[in-house]
Design an enzyme around this catalytic site. Structure first.
Site, PDB file in Angstrom:
ATOM      1  N   GLU A  13       0.809  -1.220   0.000  1.00  0.00           N
ATOM      2  CA  GLU A  13       0.000   0.000   0.000  1.00  0.00           C
ATOM      3  C   GLU A  13       0.844   1.273   0.000  1.00  0.00           C
ATOM      4  O   GLU A  13       0.474   2.271  -0.580  1.00  0.00           O
ATOM      5  CB  GLU A  13      -0.939   0.006   1.211  1.00  0.00           C
ATOM      6  N   ASP A  92      -2.313  -4.616   3.411  1.00  0.00           N
ATOM      7  CA  ASP A  92      -2.409  -4.934   4.842  1.00  0.00           C
ATOM      8  C   ASP A  92      -3.447  -6.014   5.127  1.00  0.00           C
ATOM      9  O   ASP A  92      -4.411  -6.172   4.384  1.00  0.00           O
ATOM     10  CB  ASP A  92      -2.795  -3.673   5.629  1.00  0.00           C
ATOM     11  N   ASP A  94      -6.151  -6.344   6.916  1.00  0.00           N
ATOM     12  CA  ASP A  94      -7.340  -5.884   7.618  1.00  0.00           C
ATOM     13  C   ASP A  94      -8.421  -5.696   6.563  1.00  0.00           C
ATOM     14  O   ASP A  94      -8.198  -5.989   5.395  1.00  0.00           O
ATOM     15  CB  ASP A  94      -7.063  -4.604   8.423  1.00  0.00           C
ATOM     16  N   GLU A  96      -9.736  -3.093   5.091  1.00  0.00           N
ATOM     17  CA  GLU A  96      -9.437  -2.197   3.978  1.00  0.00           C
ATOM     18  C   GLU A  96      -8.350  -2.796   3.085  1.00  0.00           C
ATOM     19  O   GLU A  96      -8.416  -2.693   1.869  1.00  0.00           O
ATOM     20  CB  GLU A  96      -9.009  -0.824   4.500  1.00  0.00           C
ATOM     21  N   TYR A 331       5.572   1.858  10.840  1.00  0.00           N
ATOM     22  CA  TYR A 331       4.401   2.523  10.300  1.00  0.00           C
ATOM     23  C   TYR A 331       3.607   3.261  11.377  1.00  0.00           C
ATOM     24  O   TYR A 331       3.419   2.742  12.476  1.00  0.00           O
ATOM     25  CB  TYR A 331       3.516   1.478   9.629  1.00  0.00           C
ATOM     26  N   ARG A 333       0.424   4.554  11.284  1.00  0.00           N
ATOM     27  CA  ARG A 333      -1.041   4.455  11.390  1.00  0.00           C
ATOM     28  C   ARG A 333      -1.389   3.031  11.809  1.00  0.00           C
ATOM     29  O   ARG A 333      -1.525   2.140  10.986  1.00  0.00           O
ATOM     30  CB  ARG A 333      -1.695   4.814  10.059  1.00  0.00           C
ATOM     31  N   HIS A 378      -0.661  -3.924  11.648  1.00  0.00           N
ATOM     32  CA  HIS A 378       0.728  -3.474  11.761  1.00  0.00           C
ATOM     33  C   HIS A 378       1.254  -3.732  13.154  1.00  0.00           C
ATOM     34  O   HIS A 378       0.536  -4.188  14.021  1.00  0.00           O
ATOM     35  CB  HIS A 378       0.825  -1.975  11.463  1.00  0.00           C
TER      36      HIS A 378
END
Length: 705
Positions: A13, A92, A94, A96, A331, A333, A378
């Site tokens: 991403e 990632d 998750d 999204e 990371y 976020r 993450h």
DNA sequence: CAGTGAGCGAGCTTCCGCTTGACTT
């Protein structure tokens, strides 16, 4: 058959992540990034049949488009994909991220390539002109070489249940957000907005404001005594013999919160206590272990950066992004507090070398992620290399960047250090006068072993008491009553709002900072001089309307419930569009009803205390182009209008630059750009005094343009 | 700095969550 010498294309991403992974893997792999989502619901043009880009009558089928921004990058990915021997989707793990992987397959037309799991549509077999490379999905939670290598050997297929949970989330937010926003356009003003997240945030701010307005200040008194131990032997050096204790009970009755209300009563007690005999009634000693805090997540980083570095959420994220791009931190976020094995090994080594083995706990310390809504794609936010200490790291002139790094580094190191040990003493003192029996209390505390406090300072008050034992006689050198005022609840600021939103499961790490921006840009909220968040009259109006007529959307239980539904979709136990249908049908019915029922007037008019000076009818507060104004309720028969008195902008305070000579006064003003409040001079532009803080506190830094 | 308003309802531009730069104040 795929040619052996072809490279594999990995898509992640973030471009920074792509660079890092590329350096681990070397030749044979091309690593590119998707730059987040590559497809989304359309923003402007919609067909009335597929309202808002969603075909409501056809199981809420979303009409995805590729946003202009994503087109250029997608064609780059397309080119690389055609040359690749394998395409590995590594977004990632998750909701999204899984959805991004799926959208990539759609946008790059990979669905006819031999996706490992299945090909539903057997009619479209890829043309024989070019072979079909493998398309795989991999996931990893830490950006380390072994983690990536491990992931590459364990490809899996796309988890459509997870993708569907994301689609449900997306569709619900679009339907609820757009329909509610349009309701506001009809009833208040075009261009306004509402949504699951921003409206809940606004509600928090408005409810707090109501509490502040309803707050009545009371005066109260606390009584304390300065006491000395009557010593037979000389006291030890360095241990003070004097200490302070606070009155706790009178004739065995505890003093009710917040304290003694009447001044006379307080004075009487002081007089009586002054003549009393004091002695120690009891001493309790114990050692308390204090554990370090968990490593940073996005939310806790923003909170600490606000409190310690005075950075807004937005600025914190900007600085963190810069550190991330330099490869200094992981990371930024994230909602997870988990740490890679290797990072903890290194931290323990560093702790042992720098502070000694006493500071290294027996075992690794793991932290359970507190947030129920966490998706844990993450790691926690930590330095990528713990041996890059704040001292060794040069921030290339950016002091705030350096400070943020130091904060992240300390929090991480501290989280793997030994617990601190505090010695706490609690002393009860009795005082007997002729009429009354009093009880006083005092607490002592000091650090026996500092442990993690060595690195992570906490407001740790050290109070050393003299060596006291039961029945020790004491002498009062002073008894005083101190006056206090109860304080209204504090307004939210970035830190406390983000904290509360996270606790309620509203918003995500990538959006916390932008939530404040949204409600400020909509002019629902303003930053006060103290940088806290205060709702505007418009914000209060919008909130009133949403809370009164669409309570479900801002119900804190609603988010929790809907999150649970998304989870059951992700587990494959519910069908996403059925969940949406169950939400949308009653919601939309209610919108239609309220569009009819609620008049524009009812939505915007509010009663006022004022009476019309022309016809005697009560005045009402109305909402016009330029904000609120007072109008006669007898309109149109009486067209009397009045301005609403604006809060006084000129303070009764001389300008620190020219006040004594020219008589300039301090004026509260707002910057044009960001509407931030600052203090200037009434004689501007002749006098160009300006300051962010109230000048009486100190001469603050001059504003720069 | 003065000025603001009803209601029909066309036409605006609204949501949240992933990502970075390219854009003004």
């Amino acid at each position: 058959m795929p040619a052996k010498n072809k490279t594999s294309l990995i898509i992640v991403e973030s471009p920074t992540k792509a660079r890092t992974i590329s350096s681990f893997l070397g030749k044979g792999y091309t690593v590119l990034s998707s730059y987040g989502h590559v497809r989304d619901l359309p923003t402007n043009k919609f067909d009335p049949k597929t309202r808002f880009g969603i075909d409501i009558n056809n199981n809420f089928e979303p009409q995805y488009v590729i946003p202009a921004k994503a087109k250029e990058n997608l064609s780059r990915l397309q080119k690389a994909a055609k040359k690749a021997g394998a395409i590995i989707l590594a977004s990632d793990e998750d909701r999204e991220g899984e959805s991004i992987a799926w959208h990539l397959i759609q946008a790059l037309n990979l669905e006819t390539w031999n996706m490992k799991h299945e090909i539903e549509d057997k009619k479209h077999v890829s043309s024989s002109k070019f072979y079909a490379p493998r398309v795989e999905r991999i996931v990893f939670h830490e950006i380390t070489k072994p983690a990536i290598e491990q992931a590459l050997t364990h490809p899996r297929s796309i988890n459509m249940d997870l993708v569907n949970a994301q689609q449900a989330r997306r569709v619900l937010d679009r339907l609820a957000g757009y329909e509610l926003s349009q309701f506001l356009w009809h009833k208040i003003k075009y261009g306004l907005s509402a949504g699951r997240v921003q409206s809940a945030a606004l509600r928090l701010l408005c409810e707090r404001e109501q509490q502040i307005n309803a707050f009545k200040q009371t005066q109260y008194y606390t009584i304390s005594a300065k006491l000395q131990k009557l010593q037979k032997t000389k006291p030890k050096l360095q241990i003070p013999n004097e200490f302070t204790a606070e009155l706790n009970r009178i004739n065995n009755e505890p003093i009710t919160e917040p304290g003694i209300l009447e001044k006379q009563k307080a004075d009487d007690i002081v007089t009586d206590l002054t003549r009393a005999d004091f002695s120690v009634a009891g001493v309790a000693k114990k050692n308390v272990a204090r554990s370090p805090l968990a490593p940073f997540t996005t939310s806790t980083l923003q909170q600490d950066a606000w409190n310690k570095l005075h950075c807004s959420s937005k600025q914190t994220m900007l600085l963190a992004q810069q550190l991330y791009e330099q490869g200094l931190i992981t990371y930024m976020r994230t909602d997870s507090t988990s740490l890679s094995y290797g990072s903890v090994v290194k931290a323990r080594k560093l702790i042992s070398e720098q502070f000694g083995t006493a500071y290294v706990p027996e075992t690794f310390i793991t932290y359970k992620t507190r947030s129920r809504m966490a998706q844990e794609a993450h790691e926690a936010i930590r330095p990528t290399d713990p041996f890059q200490t704040p001292e060794t790291f040069s921030a290339q002139g950016d002091a705030k960047q350096h400070k943020l790094y130091a904060l992240i580094w300390s929090r991480f190191i501290a989280c793997q250090m030994a617990k601190a040990i505090l010695a706490q003493t609690s002393v009860t003192i009795c005082a007997q006068s002729q009429k009354n029996a009093y009880e006083l209390k005092t607490n002592g505390q000091y650090v026996v072993f500092d442990g993690f406090l060595r690195v992570w300072k906490i407001n740790q008050k050290e109070t050393i008491l003299p060596d006291l034992a039961k029945n020790d006689q004491l002498k009062a050198t002073a008894v005083t009553a101190e006056e206090h005022f109860t304080q209204p609840p504090a307004r939210y600021n970035d830190a406390s709002l983000v904290k509360t939103l996270e606790q309620l499961g509203i918003g995500r790490p990538s959006t916390y900072a932008s939530i404040m921006n949204t409600i400020i840009n909509r002019m629902y909220v303003e930053r006060t001089a103290a940088r806290s968040l205060q709702p505007t009259p418009l914000g209060i109006l919008v909130n009133d309307l949403v809370v009164t007529h669409f309570y479900d959307i801002v119900d804190y239980q609603f988010t929790a419930q809907i999150e649970q539904d998304f989870d059951t979709i992700a587990q494959g136990k519910k069908i996403w569009h059925e969940v949406i249908k169950a939400f949308y049908e009653p919601f939309h019915k209610n919108i239609e009803l309220k569009e009819k029922q609620v008049s524009r007037r009812e939505a915007t008019e509010r009663p006022s205390e004022q009476v019309c000076d022309k016809c005697g009818h009560p005045m009402v507060v109305k909402w016009g182009k330029y904000g609120q104004f007072l109008a006669c309720s007898n309109y149109p028969a009486c067209s009397n209008i009045k301005k609403i008195a604006q809060p006084k902008t000129e303070l009764d305070m001389p300008c620190p630059v020219c006040g004594s000579i020219q008589g300039g006064k301090v004026v509260v003003r707002k910057t044009k750009a960001r509407k931030r409040i600052f203090y200037g001079c009434s004689r501007w532009p002749t006098c160009n005094f300006a300051s962010w803080k109230k000048p009486e506190e100190q001469n603050e830094e001059k504003m720069t343009k």
